[in-house]
Design a protein around this motif. Structure first.
Motif, short mmCIF file in Angstrom:
data_model
loop_
_atom_site.label_atom_id
_atom_site.label_comp_id
_atom_site.label_asym_id
_atom_site.label_seq_id
_atom_site.Cartn_x
_atom_site.Cartn_y
_atom_site.Cartn_z
N THR A 490 0.84 -1.19 0.00
CA THR A 490 0.00 0.00 0.00
C THR A 490 0.88 1.24 0.00
O THR A 490 2.11 1.17 0.20
CB THR A 490 -0.92 0.02 1.23
N LEU A 491 0.26 2.40 -0.19
CA LEU A 491 0.99 3.66 -0.22
C LEU A 491 1.76 3.91 1.08
O LEU A 491 2.95 4.27 1.02
CB LEU A 491 0.02 4.82 -0.51
N PRO A 492 1.14 3.73 2.27
CA PRO A 492 1.94 3.96 3.50
C PRO A 492 3.17 3.06 3.59
O PRO A 492 4.23 3.49 4.04
CB PRO A 492 0.93 3.66 4.62
N VAL A 495 5.84 4.43 1.18
CA VAL A 495 6.39 5.68 1.70
C VAL A 495 7.32 5.41 2.87
O VAL A 495 8.40 6.04 3.00
CB VAL A 495 5.24 6.63 2.10
N GLN A 496 6.94 4.46 3.74
CA GLN A 496 7.81 4.12 4.87
C GLN A 496 9.15 3.55 4.40
O GLN A 496 10.22 3.88 4.94
CB GLN A 496 7.09 3.10 5.77
N GLN A 536 7.68 12.09 -2.89
CA GLN A 536 9.10 12.09 -3.26
C GLN A 536 9.58 13.49 -3.58
O GLN A 536 10.64 13.93 -3.12
CB GLN A 536 9.31 11.19 -4.48
N GLU A 537 8.77 14.22 -4.41
CA GLU A 537 9.17 15.56 -4.82
C GLU A 537 9.24 16.50 -3.64
O GLU A 537 10.18 17.30 -3.50
CB GLU A 537 8.17 16.08 -5.86
N ALA A 538 8.24 16.44 -2.75
CA ALA A 538 8.21 17.31 -1.58
C ALA A 538 9.36 17.00 -0.62
O ALA A 538 10.00 17.91 -0.07
CB ALA A 538 6.86 17.19 -0.87
N VAL A 539 9.67 15.70 -0.43
CA VAL A 539 10.77 15.31 0.47
C VAL A 539 12.11 15.74 -0.12
O VAL A 539 13.00 16.25 0.59
CB VAL A 539 10.72 13.79 0.74
N ALA A 540 12.26 15.53 -1.44
CA ALA A 540 13.51 15.93 -2.09
C ALA A 540 13.72 17.43 -1.96
O ALA A 540 14.84 17.90 -1.71
CB ALA A 540 13.47 15.53 -3.55
N ASN A 541 12.64 18.21 -2.10
CA ASN A 541 12.73 19.67 -1.95
C ASN A 541 13.10 20.04 -0.53
O ASN A 541 13.91 20.95 -0.31
CB ASN A 541 11.39 20.30 -2.35
#
Length: 617
Positions: A490-492, A495-496, A536-541
């Protein structure tokens, strides 16, 4: 059958225009006295109609004669004679009524007054019937109904139907009498003509009375008695009470008989002694006296009815003679009783041998045929109207169908354009992301690699540290490019795993908080993929431009399928929003395009030193 003076008065008022034309014609006459007499005669006509409607028959008769003596114009004379006929009929003076009616009919034909002709035909029919001349009455009804149907005059057709119903009832043609009465009642209700409606109901009661269905008489007539009382029209009251009182007599309901006889006595006041309604009630009183064995009083009452019967044939002669014979027998006058009874049988045989039955059959067949022809005409007219409606409906349906097709086509084109625009925006976002990654590789990894190469010659230790930094940047880019797998996760969970990998590679910690009772496994793979790329984009930023040592990711899903994702970090020097609170960087633009592709909303804000990216779906 009564004459409806309310209808006659109304018809007279409808003739005002014709009377005005006549008055205008006479205005050319040189005699002023003649013009005054014409106007006076017309005013007297209106008063006569009013008196007839209010039941003052004697006063109406005297005033009509006074107006006729002024030699009024033909139209005025026609209606004065008509009103006189009505008054004479209700007073029981049938011979005079026939004479006045014939003169009125002559004037009505002369002036081509259709309503006057219809009214006079009915009045003459009643007068002939009460004189016992049933064939003449039938002839008048026949001509009147044919004219009413041809002229589509519903009001007088109802009136004449009621007249015909009474004639059929008195001739023991009960089925036809009921049919005409019910037809008249239905039409009168539709036309809201209370007098004719209640008259038709009285006719129905009279039919049941002659059939000796006494309970049916009470059943059909009692519910409408309040309506009869409210009209306070004596002629109608007596007609309505006649079958009711007879039924109460036969049912031995002395209480009801006494109560309703009181209404009858009150209605008879001021009416002529030879009036049809009065004679009908007197016949019932004679029967009551016989039941009470008061034969002397009964004989006196029957003698007075016999005298009145010369003018008004309200009680069949054979029945009157039979009642007198029974009364004579009880008084001990047996020889006279046998002689009178023989006359009654002789009279009955004479009636049966007459051609009245044949005439009535011809009338019934002719009127039935006329009704069928009218129904066929109405059906043809309805068919034509229905075909016209179908044609218009088909045209309207075709136009509506074309309009719907145009709207659907435009909607489809709009949807295709929107879909194309969405795909174009998505492709533009991917291209922007590829451009950014290419820039990252060129300006970041490639330049760092060149710097490391140069340092290797002079400062190996520093070069080694920078090489490690180049490795981390390259690994970060590889994570950004690597597609996630949602087939078994799943998405969570994805992401984890991503947060764990990034935390191991970077000096900053990436924490994941999962909340809510929603089922992430029900989230479609396309939506999961786009949301993951947004994270991903927000974390990379945050890792590249943010300050501090921590990045927080919050994932929330509820029972209704709503999803919310928030990425927070301390603001860096390169993390900012414009005056509307919108981040204008390429990465943030990519996030917005990805969110729009799955119908999600993005909120980017910086407040109190915290930079936040929130996505809601």
């Amino acid at each position: 059958m009564h004459i409806n003076p309310f209808n006659i008065a109304k018809t007279c008022r409808n003739c005002l225009a014709a009377m005005a034309m006549v008055a205008a014609a006479f205005s050319c006459s040189p005699s002023d006295n003649s013009k005054k007499d014409d106007g006076k005669a017309y005013a007297m006509l209106e008063r006569v109609a009013e008196m007839n409607a209010n039941g003052d028959k004697q006063g109406a008769l005297q005033l009509a004669d006074s107006a006729i003596s002024l030699t009024p114009p033909d139209t005025t004379l026609c209606w004065l004679l008509s009103e006189k006929t009505v008054a004479l009929v209700d007073l029981g003076r049938m011979t005079e009524a026939v004479d006045a009616g014939r003169k009125a009919l002559e004037q009505a034909v002369k002036t081509a007054d259709v309503e006057a002709q219809l009214n006079i035909r009915g009045a003459l029919g009643v007068a002939y019937r009460r004189k016992g001349e049933l064939d003449s009455a039938l002839c008048e009804y026949d001509k009147g109904i044919e004219l009413a149907v041809r002229e589509k005059n519903t009001e007088y057709e109802i009136y004449l139907d009621n007249c015909a119903a009474v004639l059929f009832c008195e001739s023991n043609r009960f089925d036809e009498a009921l049919r005409y009465s019910q037809k008249a009642e239905k039409a009168a209700l539709a036309a809201k003509d209370s007098v004719e409606w209640l008259s038709a109901r009285a006719n129905i009661g009279g039919v049941y009375m002659k059939q000796k269905k006494y309970k049916d008489v009470v059943r059909v007539m009692m519910p409408l008695w309040k309506e009869v009382k409210s009209l306070d029209y004596n002629v109608l009251t007596l007609k309505y009470l006649s079958p009711l009182l007879k039924a109460f007599t036969e049912l031995n309901d002395s209480k009801s008989l006494s109560l309703y006889m009181h209404y009858a006595d009150r209605a008879m006041q001021g009416m002529g002694a030879t009036s049809n309604g009065v004679l009908g009630i007197l016949e019932i009183k004679a029967a009551m006296l016989g039941r009470e064995h008061r034969y002397t009083e009964q004989m006196m009452l029957l003698d007075s009815i016999a005298k009145a019967n010369i003018q008004n044939h309200t009680m069949p002669e054979e029945r009157l003679q039979a009642e007198r014979a029974k009364c004579m027998w009880h008084l001990g006058m047996k020889d006279d009783a046998f002689g009178t009874l023989a006359q009654a049988y002789q009279r009955l045989d004479s009636v049966k041998k007459s051609d009245v039955e044949r005439s009535m059959n011809e009338f019934a067949v002719k009127y039935s045929t006329l009704e069928k022809e009218m129904k066929i005409e109405q059906m043809n007219r309805r068919d034509a109207e229905q075909q016209s409606r179908i044609l218009w409906l088909a045209v309207a349906t075709a136009v509506l169908g074309i309009a719907v097709c145009i709207v659907a086509y435009r909607k489809r084109i709009a949807m295709q354009r929107a879909e194309l625009e969405s795909k174009r925006s998505y492709i533009n976002g991917l291209e922007n992301e590829r451009t950014r990654l290419a820039k990252e590789l060129h300006d970041g990894v490639c330049n760092d690699m060149l710097g490391v190469t140069l340092l290797m010659k002079t400062d190996a230790e520093t070069a080694q540290c920078q090489l490690k930094e180049v490795w981390r940047n390259a690994r970060h880019l590889s994570h950004a490019l690597m597609p996630p797998h949602f087939k078994y996760a799943t998405l969570p969970e994805v992401v984890q795993e991503y947060a764990k990998t990034v935390s191991n590679d970077e000096d900053k910690e990436v924490r994941v908080n999962i909340a809510g009772n929603g089922r992430w496994d029900l989230l479609p793979q396309k939506e999961s993929y786009e949301l993951y790329r947004i994270v991903q984009e927000a974390v990379a930023n945050a890792l590249k431009h943010g300050k501090g040592s921590m990045v927080n990711i919050s994932l929330h899903a509820d029972d209704n399928g709503a999803v919310a994702i928030r990425i927070e970090n301390e603001c860096g020097n390169n993390q900012h929003t414009d005056e509307n609170g919108t981040d204008t960087g390429i990465g943030m633009e990519t996030i917005r395009m990805r969110a729009a592709s799955i119908g999600a909303e993005v909120n980017i804000a910086a407040h109190d030193g915290i930079y936040m990216v929130e996505v809601r779906k």
